[in-house]
Enzyme design. Sequence first.
Site, PDB file in Angstrom:
ATOM      1  N   ARG A 256     -19.578   7.538  20.298  1.00  0.00           N
ATOM      2  CA  ARG A 256     -20.175   6.497  19.437  1.00  0.00           C
ATOM      3  C   ARG A 256     -19.700   5.114  19.886  1.00  0.00           C
ATOM      4  O   ARG A 256     -18.827   4.998  20.742  1.00  0.00           O
ATOM      5  CB  ARG A 256     -19.821   6.745  17.967  1.00  0.00           C
ATOM      6  CG  ARG A 256     -18.348   6.580  17.658  1.00  0.00           C
ATOM      7  CD  ARG A 256     -18.129   6.592  16.145  1.00  0.00           C
ATOM      8  NE  ARG A 256     -16.835   6.055  15.837  1.00  0.00           N
ATOM      9  CZ  ARG A 256     -15.879   6.711  15.164  1.00  0.00           C
ATOM     10  NH1 ARG A 256     -16.098   7.933  14.753  1.00  0.00           N
ATOM     11  NH2 ARG A 256     -14.732   6.114  14.923  1.00  0.00           N
TER      12      ARG A 256
ATOM     13  N   VAL B 229      -7.020  12.746  23.200  1.00  0.00           N
ATOM     14  CA  VAL B 229      -6.382  12.144  24.385  1.00  0.00           C
ATOM     15  C   VAL B 229      -4.881  11.906  24.196  1.00  0.00           C
ATOM     16  O   VAL B 229      -4.152  11.707  25.170  1.00  0.00           O
ATOM     17  CB  VAL B 229      -7.070  10.821  24.821  1.00  0.00           C
ATOM     18  CG1 VAL B 229      -8.494  11.080  25.283  1.00  0.00           C
ATOM     19  CG2 VAL B 229      -7.009   9.765  23.737  1.00  0.00           C
TER      20      VAL B 229
ATOM     21  N   TYR C 253      -1.646  -2.268  17.005  1.00  0.00           N
ATOM     22  CA  TYR C 253      -2.858  -2.261  17.842  1.00  0.00           C
ATOM     23  C   TYR C 253      -2.726  -3.263  18.996  1.00  0.00           C
ATOM     24  O   TYR C 253      -3.005  -2.937  20.161  1.00  0.00           O
ATOM     25  CB  TYR C 253      -4.056  -2.589  16.956  1.00  0.00           C
ATOM     26  CG  TYR C 253      -5.397  -2.578  17.638  1.00  0.00           C
ATOM     27  CD1 TYR C 253      -6.045  -1.388  17.958  1.00  0.00           C
ATOM     28  CD2 TYR C 253      -6.055  -3.782  17.938  1.00  0.00           C
ATOM     29  CE1 TYR C 253      -7.295  -1.399  18.562  1.00  0.00           C
ATOM     30  CE2 TYR C 253      -7.302  -3.790  18.532  1.00  0.00           C
ATOM     31  CZ  TYR C 253      -7.924  -2.595  18.849  1.00  0.00           C
ATOM     32  OH  TYR C 253      -9.163  -2.607  19.449  1.00  0.00           O
TER      33      TYR C 253
HETATM   34  P1  NAI Z   1     -15.172   3.487  17.300  1.00  0.00           P
HETATM   35  O1  NAI Z   1     -14.183   3.762  16.230  1.00  0.00           O
HETATM   36  O2  NAI Z   1     -16.615   3.333  16.925  1.00  0.00           O
HETATM   37  O3  NAI Z   1     -15.078   4.612  18.423  1.00  0.00           O
HETATM   38  C1  NAI Z   1     -13.857   5.047  18.928  1.00  0.00           C
HETATM   39  C2  NAI Z   1     -14.059   6.348  19.647  1.00  0.00           C
HETATM   40  O4  NAI Z   1     -12.793   6.835  20.106  1.00  0.00           O
HETATM   41  C3  NAI Z   1     -14.642   7.419  18.755  1.00  0.00           C
HETATM   42  O5  NAI Z   1     -15.613   8.150  19.485  1.00  0.00           O
HETATM   43  C4  NAI Z   1     -13.443   8.282  18.438  1.00  0.00           C
HETATM   44  O6  NAI Z   1     -13.781   9.608  18.139  1.00  0.00           O
HETATM   45  C5  NAI Z   1     -12.672   8.194  19.734  1.00  0.00           C
HETATM   46  N1  NAI Z   1     -11.276   8.558  19.583  1.00  0.00           N
HETATM   47  C6  NAI Z   1     -10.358   8.005  18.750  1.00  0.00           C
HETATM   48  N2  NAI Z   1      -9.180   8.641  18.863  1.00  0.00           N
HETATM   49  C7  NAI Z   1      -9.338   9.597  19.817  1.00  0.00           C
HETATM   50  C8  NAI Z   1      -8.485  10.581  20.387  1.00  0.00           C
HETATM   51  N3  NAI Z   1      -7.209  10.711  20.007  1.00  0.00           N
HETATM   52  N4  NAI Z   1      -8.982  11.410  21.339  1.00  0.00           N
HETATM   53  C9  NAI Z   1     -10.275  11.297  21.727  1.00  0.00           C
HETATM   54  N5  NAI Z   1     -11.137  10.385  21.225  1.00  0.00           N
HETATM   55  C10 NAI Z   1     -10.673   9.560  20.277  1.00  0.00           C
HETATM   56  O7  NAI Z   1     -14.633   2.211  18.042  1.00  0.00           O
HETATM   57  P2  NAI Z   1     -15.304   1.167  19.045  1.00  0.00           P
HETATM   58  O8  NAI Z   1     -15.431  -0.103  18.328  1.00  0.00           O
HETATM   59  O9  NAI Z   1     -16.459   1.738  19.735  1.00  0.00           O
HETATM   60  O10 NAI Z   1     -14.072   0.995  20.055  1.00  0.00           O
HETATM   61  C11 NAI Z   1     -14.008   1.563  21.343  1.00  0.00           C
HETATM   62  C12 NAI Z   1     -12.850   0.924  22.079  1.00  0.00           C
HETATM   63  O11 NAI Z   1     -13.059  -0.484  22.146  1.00  0.00           O
HETATM   64  C13 NAI Z   1     -11.499   1.119  21.390  1.00  0.00           C
HETATM   65  O12 NAI Z   1     -10.505   1.302  22.368  1.00  0.00           O
HETATM   66  C14 NAI Z   1     -11.283  -0.187  20.672  1.00  0.00           C
HETATM   67  O13 NAI Z   1      -9.931  -0.454  20.477  1.00  0.00           O
HETATM   68  C15 NAI Z   1     -11.924  -1.149  21.647  1.00  0.00           C
HETATM   69  N6  NAI Z   1     -12.312  -2.426  21.055  1.00  0.00           N
HETATM   70  C16 NAI Z   1     -13.243  -2.498  20.054  1.00  0.00           C
HETATM   71  C17 NAI Z   1     -13.584  -3.730  19.526  1.00  0.00           C
HETATM   72  C18 NAI Z   1     -14.596  -3.894  18.446  1.00  0.00           C
HETATM   73  O14 NAI Z   1     -14.738  -5.031  17.945  1.00  0.00           O
HETATM   74  N7  NAI Z   1     -15.310  -2.870  18.033  1.00  0.00           N
HETATM   75  C19 NAI Z   1     -12.956  -4.964  20.017  1.00  0.00           C
HETATM   76  C20 NAI Z   1     -11.997  -4.776  21.059  1.00  0.00           C
HETATM   77  C21 NAI Z   1     -11.712  -3.545  21.556  1.00  0.00           C
END
Ligand code: NAI
Length: 248
Positions: A19, A65, A156
Amino acid sequence: MTETRELEGGVAIVTGGSRGIGLAVSAALAQAGAAVAIVARDAERAAGAVTGLPGDGHAAYSCDVADPVACKKTVAAVESAQGAVSILVNNAGITRDNILLRLRDDDWADVIGTNLGGAFNMIRVVARRMMKRRAGSIVNITSVVGLMGNAGQANYAASKAGLHGLTKSVAKELASRNIRCNAVAPGFITTDMTAGLADSVVEDLRERIPLARFGEPEDVAGVVRFLAGPEARYITGQILTVDGGMAM
Ligand code: NAI
């Protein structure tokens, strides 16, 4: 959208690819011709995500992970089913926000263990295989808060700043084996992670973004595709911010 298929023949692991930003990255790499391995905790959601990707040869794997043994097994499974991994995108990430004095031990351990530990676990396993083949590209999804810090996100921000150190160290260590490692540091992107922000907070943040909007997952995905692919062959150890100009 770019029409080239510059990643044809490649295999790309995307953690947290079911996602948000990870799903957009998976779609962009698939569009570029790579066979994508979506690695996520929720097997059903990951399998559903795979069916929506363009092209063939994609697969889903259930893996936390933060668990090094699970990462090892998953990478072995990807290589036996889909072939040699040429791209690794460490995107899986979580938040457990609170002010410093209210952060609990497990808020700290879970965020560091998933965001920083998860990337380390995957890189260590994948790099061993890439080194033998003398080819590979690793992209870590970090955050502008890893550069700027953020009140209420000490855990974080520390995990993302740690990823910047990991990125540069891996880049230096593996460059001689033709393996590149870069980071993409997004600003505020519209996903589940930011869905809970109050309207007043969103408005306040928007005022601090020169391009005056939150980013979309696709804004990040195109940059990951570029860094993963041949156009970026002379780029390693870099942190590319994708934040509408917020952190400059
Ligand atoms: P999200 O919460 O929509 O998706 C995160 C994904 O990581 C999910 O598919 C979840 O199942 C997976 N996940 C979490 N823990 C896990 C684990 N232990 N093992 C395997 N999968 C795991 O978040 P989003 O917004 O898509 O974020 C993706 C990346 O981008 C993250 O690293 C987040 O920190 C980073 N990010 C997001 C920002 C935002 O504004 N949405 C801004 C800056 C960075």
